[in-house]
Motif scaffolding. Structure first.
Motif, mmCIF file in Angstrom:
data_model
loop_
_atom_site.group_PDB
_atom_site.id
_atom_site.type_symbol
_atom_site.label_atom_id
_atom_site.label_comp_id
_atom_site.label_asym_id
_atom_site.label_seq_id
_atom_site.Cartn_x
_atom_site.Cartn_y
_atom_site.Cartn_z
ATOM 1 N N GLU A 70 -22.510 -61.278 -78.026
ATOM 2 C CA GLU A 70 -23.786 -61.648 -77.414
ATOM 3 C C GLU A 70 -23.870 -61.275 -75.936
ATOM 4 N N HIS A 75 -27.626 -53.134 -78.220
ATOM 5 C CA HIS A 75 -28.882 -52.521 -78.646
ATOM 6 C C HIS A 75 -29.236 -51.291 -77.810
ATOM 7 N N ASP A 90 -29.416 -59.543 -83.785
ATOM 8 C CA ASP A 90 -28.563 -60.330 -82.907
ATOM 9 C C ASP A 90 -28.510 -61.756 -83.449
#
Length: 138
Positions: A70, A75, A90
């Protein structure tokens, strides 16, 4: 006696592989973290920069169980010539296209980023702070 030598050799080999994998993982994550918001690169570019196979970069970015996942802007890494890969999400359920749109990047026809060339950034030691392993030995 020979069996013990073989086991020690295999154990040493396994440790060397683990150290290489750990270093490669850290390098890939450092390169991806260095990509500014709204800018993009490709798995091919990261692979070439680090001197590792594309499949290794792809695997490291696709790992869903990584606790660092995270905090890494995965991306911003695209497939060949600015295409998003298969649909990935995600932790909050947003797709790669959604995350890119949040940064002002338009994903167009067939999952390609329209302004890819203008947003592309080439990984380098100056921008990432990473000295690829192949260059460390020299």
């Amino acid at each position: 006696m020979m069996m013990l030598d073989a086991r020690a050799s295999l154990f040493g080999h396994a440790l060397a592989i683990k150290a290489t994998y750990t270093r490669m993982n850290a390098d890939v994550l450092a390169v991806v973290r260095s990509i500014p918001a709204g800018r993009l690169t490709t798995v091919d570019a990261i692979s070439t920069f680090l001197g590792v196979p594309v499949r290794h970069v792809t695997f490291l970015l696709a790992r869903r169980f990584d606790p660092d996942r995270e905090s890494v802007p995965w991306h911003r890494v695209l497939a060949h010539r600015g295409a998003i890969g298969r649909v990935l999400f995600d932790a909050s359920g947003q797709t790669q296209a959604d995350l890119l749109a949040d940064e002002g990047v338009t994903v167009g026809y067939r999952g390609r980023v329209a302004e890819f060339n203008a947003r592309y950034v080439e990984p380098s030691t100056e921008t990432t702070g990473v000295v690829p392993s192949a260059r460390r030995r020299s």
